[in-house]
Scaffold this motif. Structure first.
Motif, PDB file in Angstrom:
ATOM      1  N   TRP A 135      -2.274   7.747  35.140  1.00  0.00           N
ATOM      2  CA  TRP A 135      -1.894   8.918  34.332  1.00  0.00           C
ATOM      3  C   TRP A 135      -1.026   9.865  35.164  1.00  0.00           C
ATOM      4  O   TRP A 135       0.011  10.340  34.696  1.00  0.00           O
ATOM      5  N   LEU A 136      -1.434  10.092  36.419  1.00  0.00           N
ATOM      6  CA  LEU A 136      -0.675  10.968  37.316  1.00  0.00           C
ATOM      7  C   LEU A 136       0.729  10.400  37.518  1.00  0.00           C
ATOM      8  O   LEU A 136       1.730  11.122  37.416  1.00  0.00           O
ATOM      9  N   ALA A 137       0.789   9.085  37.766  1.00  0.00           N
ATOM     10  CA  ALA A 137       2.093   8.467  37.996  1.00  0.00           C
ATOM     11  C   ALA A 137       2.961   8.596  36.749  1.00  0.00           C
ATOM     12  O   ALA A 137       4.157   8.898  36.830  1.00  0.00           O
ATOM     13  N   GLY A 138       2.332   8.415  35.589  1.00  0.00           N
ATOM     14  CA  GLY A 138       3.065   8.552  34.340  1.00  0.00           C
ATOM     15  C   GLY A 138       3.621   9.950  34.168  1.00  0.00           C
ATOM     16  O   GLY A 138       4.783  10.134  33.786  1.00  0.00           O
ATOM     17  N   ILE A 139       2.816  10.940  34.482  1.00  0.00           N
ATOM     18  CA  ILE A 139       3.273  12.331  34.349  1.00  0.00           C
ATOM     19  C   ILE A 139       4.418  12.611  35.310  1.00  0.00           C
ATOM     20  O   ILE A 139       5.439  13.194  34.940  1.00  0.00           O
ATOM     21  N   LEU A 140       4.242  12.150  36.562  1.00  0.00           N
ATOM     22  CA  LEU A 140       5.292  12.377  37.569  1.00  0.00           C
ATOM     23  C   LEU A 140       6.603  11.759  37.095  1.00  0.00           C
ATOM     24  O   LEU A 140       7.677  12.356  37.243  1.00  0.00           O
ATOM     25  N   ALA A 141       6.506  10.566  36.518  1.00  0.00           N
ATOM     26  CA  ALA A 141       7.714   9.905  36.040  1.00  0.00           C
ATOM     27  C   ALA A 141       8.308  10.688  34.866  1.00  0.00           C
ATOM     28  O   ALA A 141       9.511  10.926  34.806  1.00  0.00           O
ATOM     29  N   ARG A 142       7.430  11.143  33.986  1.00  0.00           N
ATOM     30  CA  ARG A 142       7.899  11.868  32.812  1.00  0.00           C
ATOM     31  C   ARG A 142       8.634  13.149  33.196  1.00  0.00           C
ATOM     32  O   ARG A 142       9.669  13.473  32.623  1.00  0.00           O
ATOM     33  N   VAL A 143       8.098  13.876  34.190  1.00  0.00           N
ATOM     34  CA  VAL A 143       8.773  15.123  34.595  1.00  0.00           C
ATOM     35  C   VAL A 143       9.892  14.840  35.595  1.00  0.00           C
ATOM     36  O   VAL A 143      10.568  15.747  36.056  1.00  0.00           O
ATOM     37  N   GLY A 144      10.095  13.554  35.930  1.00  0.00           N
ATOM     38  CA  GLY A 144      11.243  13.182  36.760  1.00  0.00           C
ATOM     39  C   GLY A 144      11.089  13.566  38.217  1.00  0.00           C
ATOM     40  O   GLY A 144      12.068  13.862  38.898  1.00  0.00           O
TER      41      GLY A 144
END
Lengths: 817, 244
Positions: free
Chosen positions: B122-131
């Motif tokens: 989830w953290l990795a997904g968020i980091l990717a989403r916010v670029g």
């Protein structure tokens, strides 16, 4: 978990914790070194030198003892070490010779005997009978037999056949060196007389200073044989107690000195560290508010701040405790150099003082952090959203209440202090009283600061830019102002209290000593009765009074006392006799200072310096106890019971005799100074005062470091504000001038508060100790304290400000806090 | 559509007696779940107080605020804190990040405070989403203003909160950067179904929302669905006149 957060904050915000670090480091160093002094006092050993060859030493009981009733059923025996050696009856030697297993018994007498004119140095004379105690052996020549013959030690640099003047209590005589020993002792010079002459010179008829018993195995038998007598048995390092009687007193002094200094520094540390944590907390308000908003409970914030404090204090405490070991060595050497402790009392380096210092530092930091965190953690999360710099206008009820309690404590302590008449009691209580007052100042700081700034505002605004801005800043940020004012008034208050307690006492003593001294000439110091005899029969000399300072005991309480020759006393001394007559002073009577307790006609049981019990009748009560001691005894009585029966001074009433005549009459006594009474009184300051100045320097230095700390922190935290000021057109010079006004105001408020606190404490101290409510404050000393405080305030503001102003204003204003 | 936050006759009065100032006057509104709501109003209209009360940062003087089914108005400060860190995310105008912590540490700070383990994917997904996947170990000082705000959004999302509140989240950014941040917020609503409530004074920012609430003088005076920048600006101008 919160510790991890604390650690990364520490790594990132090193600058913010430098202040706390320095304060804790100093505290740990002071506590650890004081602890080592105390440890030395408790466990320190003065090793025997002269008795090293005798396995068992028998001498008198080297302690005074008193039964103290603890409750109706149990009593406790308190002991205090004597300052002078207790001798042992000569009959004990015979008894020892009869003990089964004893191979030999060696008796000793001793007396101060200095080759040439070397007063002050430890130099003792003995009969050749006791050479075996060390043992001393002859390198050349023969043993002394006839009067006038001596053997000197290897360090004396005299050859067989030389003649040398030798000072003994009987006077200065010329002696012929008939032998030189192969040995010498590290901390004392040794001179051997013929056994008969030594016994005659030493006085103490029918007594020995010590008896050596051989071999080592007989110690238990010796103890058994002496049970029930006044004699005591010493073996091992204990033998050093008999050889160096003053060492035990010095150890007791080290314990109380270490406790007072260490305790005071610990209290100062709590104040200082609480101040630093509060300051760094104010600088981080925005960050902490953010943490609160994104979901840290107040408890978690407190835990984080506590964790930071623990990490900082663990590092600072460990390093400081290690540095304290070095400081302890320096203190020991300094105290030994001042004569406060014997040079042959080595520092005890044990693990406990540094460990205790680390623990105390941890506890102090944690407590200080929790206190400051209480307020910080109460930050409302809403403050993170907007202008977090706004200070909550709530009235800190708890803080004000605590301030009121501290204020009441200050009053109580002050009143208590004003009733205390002994140095032992007032010594530690005086700085503590000041600290309690300063604590009240610290707690009530914000309202005090607001009030004073309101009062000073009109004056400040006379300066249209710098002063006007300064007044505005001081008014809006009363809490920051209170922080720096507290640390500076702590320094001023402590410096004034400790410094002027000394001067007050010295002044009162000196004034009494001078007022009571009616002599035309004073001979000094360490002079035998022979010198007094030399001038006594000069034409025109009306009276000669020999004065010897000593210690006498009531129970286990020691009193300063003087022993004087009674003949013609009223012509040389005026003790301000309130009742009775000093003319009746004799070997079985005593004069006491007013307020000591005993009244005229009372029989007072006392122990003399060597522990000998006497009962003396009070024949006079006098007023000048400060200048002349608690008791005045007859010289002949005391001189038989001290180690060094040499006079501290000889007072000569001879209005018609000129100085040259006296000097001429004393030609045979080298090293005797002829002084007028003013010079003599002012020259007789004691080493105790110098020791107090060392302690004073440490405490005030510590306080000064905390001043620099808090000012630097509070100035560096304002770079954003300086940036803004410069962006709107304030020049660097105007910013600096504004800060100078602020620093000046801080110094002024702190000086007033610190002085007021010190005066309250000193009033109480002076009332108790001298009976006069006015302390003696020499203006130049006071002005230097104020000047140092003002200079510190200016420099510790200007330097960090100059640093902060080096950043470009646009950058400075962008910097998050 | 159910409401994520329900406010029922909420009033907030600062000060006491004659000095009392009412910042909110009997506001009743529901903020729809999965919606993007903007709150607008002139200075002093009470929009910040509205946000504080809705988000459990402050307690109202009167009335009821419910998050899901939970009543916030009567909670203690510590209860509110625990609630905030589990169920609410925040993005402030500035000073969003703890300077001593890295990007990842800042994002996971609420989890750390709550003692909850980090959901790595989830953290990795968020980091990717916010670029910011490649900036995970940077510290805030090494990031631009826009990047810092994106970290703040990531932190707000990491707990999978019921509502993300933004207090002028683009107020300190330039127009281009602000657009990126607003697009990011819009995406969280559209793609993750996140509820977002944002206070702003910028009509362009408000136009990214589904609904705009207009506050004046402590009252909600109007709402606008499917807002455009021009319509919002126009409404704001008349609002100013109306207040006079």
């Amino acid at each position: 978990m919160m510790l991890g957060l604390a650690l990364s904050t520490l790594r990132h915000r090193k600058a913010g914790f430098v202040g706390a670090f320095v304060g804790l480091f100093c505290a740990a160093a002071l506590v650890s070194s004081c602890g080592m002094l105390m440890d030395t006092g408790l466990r320190g050993v003065v090793e025997p030198e002269r008795y090293v060859g005798a396995p068992v030493i028998v001498s008198g009981d080297q302690d005074v003892r008193a039964e103290e009733r603890k409750s109706s059923t149990s009593t406790k025996t308190k002991t205090k070490p004597l300052g002078d050696r207790a001798w042992v009856a000569a009959s004990v030697a015979d008894r020892l010779r009869a003990v089964p297993g004893v191979r030999s018994v060696v008796t000793e007498v001793d007396l101060p005997a200095a080759v040439g004119a070397a007063p002050g140095a430890e130099s003792w004379g003995h009969g050749w009978e006791s050479a075996a105690l060390t043992p001393f052996t002859l390198a050349s020549g023969r043993a002394p037999e006839a009067d006038g013959e001596i053997v000197v030690d290897a360090a004396a640099r005299l050859a067989v056949g030389a003649t040398t003047p030798l000072r003994t209590p009987a006077g200065t005589g010329v002696y012929r060196v008939v032998g030189v020993t192969a040995q010498s002792l590290p901390h004392q010079s040794t001179v051997f007389f013929g056994t008969a002459e030594a016994r005659r010179l030493a006085g103490h008829d029918g007594q020995y200073s010590a008896i050596g018993v051989y071999p080592a195995g007989v110690a238990p038998a010796v103890v058994d044989a002496l049970r029930g007598t006044a004699a005591s048995v010493f073996t091992g390092d204990e033998r050093g107690r008999v050889e160096f009687p003053g060492a035990d007193t010095a150890r007791t002094r080290l314990i109380s000195m270490g406790a007072a200094l260490g305790g005071t520094s610990l209290l100062v540390a709590v104040l200082v560290v609480a101040g630093t944590f509060a300051l760094s907390g104010q600088r981080r308000q925005r960050e902490l508010a953010l943490l609160r908003a994104i979901a840290a409970t107040p408890r978690q914030i407190r835990a984080m701040i506590g964790g930071e404090a623990l990490v900082v204090s663990a590092v600072a405490g460990t390093l400081g405790a290690a540095a304290g070991i070095g400081l302890a060595f320096w203190l020991r050497d300094t105290f030994a150099g001042l004569g406060a402790i014997p040079v042959n009392l080595p520092l005890v380096v044990g693990p406990f003082p540094p460990l205790v210092a680390v623990a105390a530092t941890l506890a102090a930091a944690w407590a200080a952090a929790r206190v400051s965190a209480r307020r910080i953690a109460a930050i409302r999360p809403v403050e993170a959203l907007g202008d977090a710099a706004m200070t909550p206008p709530r009235v800190p009820v708890l803080r004000l209440a605590a301030g009121a309690v501290a204020l009441a404590g200050g009053v109580v302590m002050t009143v208590l202090l004003s009733t205390i008449r002994t140095e032992r009691g007032s010594g530690p209580l005086t700085p503590v009283t000041t600290l309690v007052w300063i604590t009240a100042v610290a707690l009530l700081g914000p309202p005090i600061a607001r009030g004073t700034v309101a009062a000073l505002g009109p004056a400040l605004r006379l300066s249209r830019i710098g002063g006007w801005l300064a007044a505005a800043n001081l008014r809006t940020d009363a809490r920051r102002l209170a922080g720096v004012v507290t640390s500076l008034s702590l320094m001023v208050g402590m410096a004034c209290t400790l410094l002027f307690a000394q001067t007050t006492m010295a002044h009162a003593r000196g004034a009494e000593a001078l007022a009571g001294n009616r002599a035309d000439y004073v001979l000094g110091t360490r002079i035998g009765s022979g010198a007094a005899e030399d001038v006594r029969w000069l034409p025109g000399v009306r009276a000669v009074t020999e004065v010897l300072h000593t210690t006498v005991w009531t129970g286990v309480t020691s009193h300063s006392a003087q022993a004087v020759t009674p003949a013609g006393l009223s012509q040389t001394l005026d003790l301000d006799v309130r009742a009775g007559s000093i003319d009746r002073l004799a070997e079985d009577t005593v004069a006491v200072r007013e307020g000591l307790g005993p009244g005229l006609g009372d029989d007072v049981p006392l122990s003399l310096a060597d522990g000998t019990p006497v009962t003396l009748r009070v024949v006079a009560v006098y007023g000048r106890g400060l200048g002349f001691g608690d008791l005045t005894l007859a010289h002949d009585l005391v001189a038989r019971h001290v180690d060094v029966p040499l006079n501290d001074s000889v007072l000569v009433a001879a209005p018609t005799v000129d100085r040259a005549t006296l000097v001429g009459a004393l030609r045979g006594e080298p090293g005797v100074a002829v002084l007028d009474r003013i010079t003599a009184v002012s020259a007789s300051s004691d080493g105790g005062t110098a020791v107090n100045y060392v302690a004073l320097g440490l405490i005030v230095g510590f306080a000064a470091i905390s001043v620099v700390n808090s000012l630097t922190m509070s100035t560096l935290g304002r770079s954003r504000e300086f940036g803004l000021l410069r962006l709107v057109g304030t020049t660097r010079r105007q910013v600096l001038r504004m800060l100078a006004w602020e620093a000046g105001t801080v110094a002024l408020i702190a000086t007033v508060l610190g002085t007021a606190v010190a005066l309250a404490t000193l009033w109480a101290y002076s009332t108790g100790m001298t009976g006069m409510p006015t302390p003696y404050v020499p203006l130049p000393s006071y002005l230097s304290v104020v000047a140092v405080a003002a200079a510190l305030a200016l420099v510790a503001t200007a330097l960090p400000a100059a640093l902060a102003l080096r950043t470009r204003p646009t950058d400075a204003i962008g910097v998050g806090e | 559509m159910t409401d994520a936050v329900t406010m029922d006759v909420v009033s907030k009065v600062y000060g006491k007696g004659r000095n009392a100032v009412a910042a909110l006057r009997e506001v009743s509104i529901g903020l729809p779940r999965g919606g993007f709501t903007a709150v607008m109003g002139p200075s002093g209209s009470g929009k910040s107080t509205f946000l504080h009360c809705a988000a459990g940062l402050d307690r109202p003087t009167a009335g009821s605020v419910r998050l899901g089914g939970t009543e916030l108005a009567t909670m203690s400060e510590t209860q509110l804190t625990v609630l905030r860190r589990a169920r609410i995310g925040f993005v402030f105008q500035a000073f969003n990040l703890v300077p001593s912590l890295t990007v990842t540490q800042n994002i996971t700070l609420p989890l750390r405070l709550a003692g909850t383990p980090v959901d790595r994917p989830w953290l990795a997904g968020i980091l990717a989403r916010v670029g910011l996947a490649d900036r995970a170990d940077h510290r805030p000082a090494q990031l631009s203003g826009g990047q810092q705000q994106r970290v703040a959004i990531a932190r707000a999302l990491v707990t999978r909160p019921e509502v993300v509140f933004g207090d002028e989240p683009t107020g300190a950014l330039d127009t281009m950067t602000a657009r990126d941040v607003l697009t990011l917020l819009r995406e969280t609503v559209d793609q993750l179904g996140q509820t977002v409530v944002m206070v702003t004074h910028d009509p362009v920012a408000a136009s990214y929302a589904d609904t705009v609430l207009f506050l004046a003088d402590g009252h909600i005076v109007d709402t606008m669905a499917a807002p455009s920048p021009v319509a919002v600006a126009d409404r704001m101008t008349r609002l100013g006149a109306w207040v006079r």
